[in-house]
Design a protein around this motif. Structure first.
Motif, PDB file in Angstrom:
ATOM      1  N   GLU A  68       0.843  -1.199   0.000  1.00 23.36           N
ATOM      2  CA  GLU A  68       0.000   0.000   0.000  1.00 23.36           C
ATOM      3  C   GLU A  68       0.876   1.247   0.000  1.00 23.36           C
ATOM      4  O   GLU A  68       1.998   1.218   0.518  1.00 23.36           O
ATOM      5  CB  GLU A  68      -0.909   0.007   1.231  1.00 23.36           C
ATOM      6  CG  GLU A  68      -1.934  -1.104   1.170  1.00 23.36           C
ATOM      7  CD  GLU A  68      -2.954  -1.022   2.288  1.00 23.36           C
ATOM      8  OE1 GLU A  68      -3.102   0.045   2.912  1.00 23.36           O
ATOM      9  OE2 GLU A  68      -3.612  -2.054   2.519  1.00 23.36           O
ATOM     10  N   THR A  69       0.350   2.315  -0.585  1.00 26.84           N
ATOM     11  CA  THR A  69       1.098   3.573  -0.555  1.00 26.84           C
ATOM     12  C   THR A  69       0.318   4.592   0.270  1.00 26.84           C
ATOM     13  O   THR A  69      -0.901   4.710   0.155  1.00 26.84           O
ATOM     14  CB  THR A  69       1.315   4.138  -1.976  1.00 26.84           C
ATOM     15  OG1 THR A  69       0.109   4.001  -2.700  1.00 26.84           O
ATOM     16  CG2 THR A  69       2.432   3.420  -2.686  1.00 26.84           C
ATOM     17  N   CYS A  75      -3.603  12.411  -3.946  1.00 28.80           N
ATOM     18  CA  CYS A  75      -3.326  11.049  -3.467  1.00 28.80           C
ATOM     19  C   CYS A  75      -4.565  10.172  -3.585  1.00 28.80           C
ATOM     20  O   CYS A  75      -4.475   8.990  -3.923  1.00 28.80           O
ATOM     21  CB  CYS A  75      -2.843  11.079  -2.017  1.00 28.80           C
ATOM     22  SG  CYS A  75      -1.153  11.656  -1.876  1.00 28.80           S
ATOM     23  N   PHE A 128      -3.582   6.250  -3.531  1.00 29.57           N
ATOM     24  CA  PHE A 128      -2.967   6.095  -2.196  1.00 29.57           C
ATOM     25  C   PHE A 128      -4.054   5.665  -1.212  1.00 29.57           C
ATOM     26  O   PHE A 128      -5.182   6.144  -1.282  1.00 29.57           O
ATOM     27  CB  PHE A 128      -2.357   7.427  -1.729  1.00 29.57           C
ATOM     28  CG  PHE A 128      -0.979   7.691  -2.259  1.00 29.57           C
ATOM     29  CD1 PHE A 128      -0.708   7.618  -3.618  1.00 29.57           C
ATOM     30  CD2 PHE A 128       0.069   8.009  -1.403  1.00 29.57           C
ATOM     31  CE1 PHE A 128       0.581   7.857  -4.116  1.00 29.57           C
ATOM     32  CE2 PHE A 128       1.353   8.248  -1.870  1.00 29.57           C
ATOM     33  CZ  PHE A 128       1.608   8.172  -3.233  1.00 29.57           C
ATOM     34  N   THR A 129      -3.677   4.785  -0.267  1.00 25.64           N
ATOM     35  CA  THR A 129      -4.712   4.321   0.663  1.00 25.64           C
ATOM     36  C   THR A 129      -4.801   5.183   1.919  1.00 25.64           C
ATOM     37  O   THR A 129      -5.796   5.151   2.623  1.00 25.64           O
ATOM     38  CB  THR A 129      -4.478   2.851   1.080  1.00 25.64           C
ATOM     39  OG1 THR A 129      -3.135   2.730   1.516  1.00 25.64           O
ATOM     40  CG2 THR A 129      -4.741   1.909  -0.066  1.00 25.64           C
ATOM     41  N   THR A 132       2.917  -0.864   4.295  1.00 22.54           N
ATOM     42  CA  THR A 132       2.590   0.439   3.693  1.00 22.54           C
ATOM     43  C   THR A 132       3.840   1.303   3.599  1.00 22.54           C
ATOM     44  O   THR A 132       4.528   1.526   4.607  1.00 22.54           O
ATOM     45  CB  THR A 132       1.542   1.212   4.533  1.00 22.54           C
ATOM     46  OG1 THR A 132       0.395   0.396   4.705  1.00 22.54           O
ATOM     47  CG2 THR A 132       1.117   2.508   3.845  1.00 22.54           C
ATOM     48  N   SER A 148       2.476   5.064  -6.989  1.00 24.85           N
ATOM     49  CA  SER A 148       1.266   4.294  -6.731  1.00 24.85           C
ATOM     50  C   SER A 148       0.976   3.285  -7.845  1.00 24.85           C
ATOM     51  O   SER A 148       0.613   2.140  -7.578  1.00 24.85           O
ATOM     52  CB  SER A 148       0.093   5.260  -6.578  1.00 24.85           C
ATOM     53  OG  SER A 148      -1.106   4.557  -6.565  1.00 24.85           O
ATOM     54  N   LYS A 149       1.154   3.718  -9.103  1.00 27.00           N
ATOM     55  CA  LYS A 149       0.685   2.864 -10.207  1.00 27.00           C
ATOM     56  C   LYS A 149       1.771   1.955 -10.766  1.00 27.00           C
ATOM     57  O   LYS A 149       1.487   0.849 -11.212  1.00 27.00           O
ATOM     58  CB  LYS A 149       0.136   3.749 -11.327  1.00 27.00           C
ATOM     59  CG  LYS A 149      -0.972   4.683 -10.819  1.00 27.00           C
ATOM     60  CD  LYS A 149      -2.079   4.861 -11.806  1.00 27.00           C
ATOM     61  CE  LYS A 149      -3.304   5.463 -11.141  1.00 27.00           C
ATOM     62  NZ  LYS A 149      -3.541   6.841 -11.453  1.00 27.00           N
ATOM     63  N   ALA A 172       4.380   0.389  -6.669  1.00 28.71           N
ATOM     64  CA  ALA A 172       3.765  -0.413  -5.590  1.00 28.71           C
ATOM     65  C   ALA A 172       3.361  -1.824  -6.031  1.00 28.71           C
ATOM     66  O   ALA A 172       3.666  -2.797  -5.327  1.00 28.71           O
ATOM     67  CB  ALA A 172       2.584   0.331  -4.988  1.00 28.71           C
TER      68      ALA A 172
END
Ligand code: FMN
Length: 369
Positions: free
Chosen positions: A4-5, A33, A38-39, A334, A357-358, A361
């Motif tokens: 997770e980011t 984000c 992003f989580t 994370t 993120s894309k 991760a």
């Protein structure tokens, strides 16, 4: 399951930024984000530092609540010794309701003695601060339960009143407001760990809270996990590395050379030269990095950090660096990207967040995978 980011927003704004600019940059980052996948976004609380200039992280979260839909927010951290636990518990409950559950709570004892001093704590002894954290938590949990009590503590007194009976059938004046967290459930609690023999990691393990570390070298990180898991197992839980979040300086661009240039010559380099390198020397953080690379801590400069400590490069390089780091320390769930002041020219920053993120991760090998 992918790594997770998250974003951690301290936010390292250069001196001279107005409150309005900092606030705007915070809300813009939350929206970016959220869109990039992003989580989580964690926001710091600092009363004393000009470079870490957000005293009330909850204000940015409240502003972002209506402009985001997926991302979860946490103060990282509310400094429990600095405020009355009831005031904080009620605010937290209300904010978690506003965010309809997209909320978790970061707690800390406080990093800077100047901030403790401002709140009436003259000699900020770690042991006393940690006792205050524990007492504050006890009171907040009682407040969230909404059952009558009165508690006379070492540091604070607090209570929850009995709701008076209705005087007539349609009487509503006796009713008490409900500021328990969303759906009445306790929020997930995350604890920040920093020092090698971290009391915070012990607390996190004992109470099965989420452990959050700042990356300060392989030994410190491995030690954090040991302290956390030992306390966690002793308390009857099963430690899960997926819950561990680690904050790190990460920057991604289309090529390695471009990423390094944007860091060395941009806001990250400026912040490290002016603020974080001196602080890291002062807090002993540089020692861990120097040990990992086999150099004298006094020789650690910006370029050393960019090449050996930060995770900087093209997406392929960043994936390789993270995989190597994970092999060295066991990994975590994370990656909490440290945010910086790209307010004047945000395009490279937004690009970096998207790439992390894309493109990064999903390709990082998680612990046990
Ligand atoms: N201290 C603050 O005063 N404000 C903060 O917002 C804050 N955020 C933190 C975020 C992270 C990820 C970490 C690791 C620490 C943070 N701290 C902050 C420091 C903590 O308040 C505390 O000093 C530290 O975690 C103590 O760690 P220890 O128990 O390992 O010694």
């Amino acid at each position: 399951m992918a790594m997770e980011t998250g974003l951690i927003f301290h936010p390292y704004m250069r001196p001279g930024r107005t409150a309005r600019q900092t606030f705007e940059w915070g809300v813009q980052n939350s929206v970016a984000c959220d869109k990039a996948g992003f989580t989580s976004m964690m926001i710091s609380e600092h009363a004393s530092q000009i470079w870490e200039n957000i005293p009330n992280p909850e204000l940015i979260m409240a502003a972002a609540a209506l402009q985001t839909s997926q991302i979860r927010f946490a103060p990282m951290a509310h400094i429990l010794p600095h405020q009355h636990p009831t005031k904080l518990a009620v605010m937290i409950g209300w904010l978690s309701q506003i965010l309809e559950g997209r909320y978790f709570l970061g707690i800390g004892a406080g990093a800077y003695p100047q901030a403790s001093y401002m709140h009436g704590i003259k000699d900020a002894e770690p042991q006393m601060l940690n006792e205050m954290v524990r007492e504050s938590l006890t009171i907040m949990e009682k407040i969230w339960k909404r059952e009558p009590f009165f508690y006379e503590g070492k540091f604070w007194d607090a209570g929850f009143p009995e709701e008076a009976p209705a005087e007539t059938e349609d009487d509503e004046q006796h009713m008490l407001a409900n500021f328990a967290p969303y759906n009445g459930a306790l929020p997930e609690i995350a604890v920040t760990g920093f020092s090698a023999n971290s009391p915070s990691m012990k607390l996190a393990g004992e109470r099965n809270f989420k452990p959050v570390s700042i990356f300060s070298g392989l030994d410190a990180l491995k030690r954090h996990w040991e302290i956390y898991s030992e306390a966690n197992i002793k308390a009857g839980f099963t430690p899960d590395r997926q819950r561990h979040a680690v904050s790190q300086t990460v920057f991604c661009a289309d090529t390695d050379a471009e990423a390094k240039r944007l860091v060395m010559e941009g806001p990250i380099g400026y912040c490290f030269n002016k603020y974080l390198i001196p602080i890291w020397h002062r807090f002993g953080m540089m020692d861990g990095f120097a040990k990992d690379a086999g150099i004298d801590p006094a020789d650690a400069d910006l370029e050393f950090l960019v090449d050996n400590v930060f995770v900087v490069g093209s997406p392929d390089t960043v994936v390789d660096k993270l995989n190597t780091l994970f092999e060295g320390c066991g990994g975590w769930g994370t990656l909490q990207v440290e945010s910086h002041d790209y307010y004047d020219d945000p395009a490279p920053w937004w690009n970096s967040l998207e790439l992390i993120s894309k493109e990064v991760a999903p390709r990082v090998k998680l612990p046990g995978a």
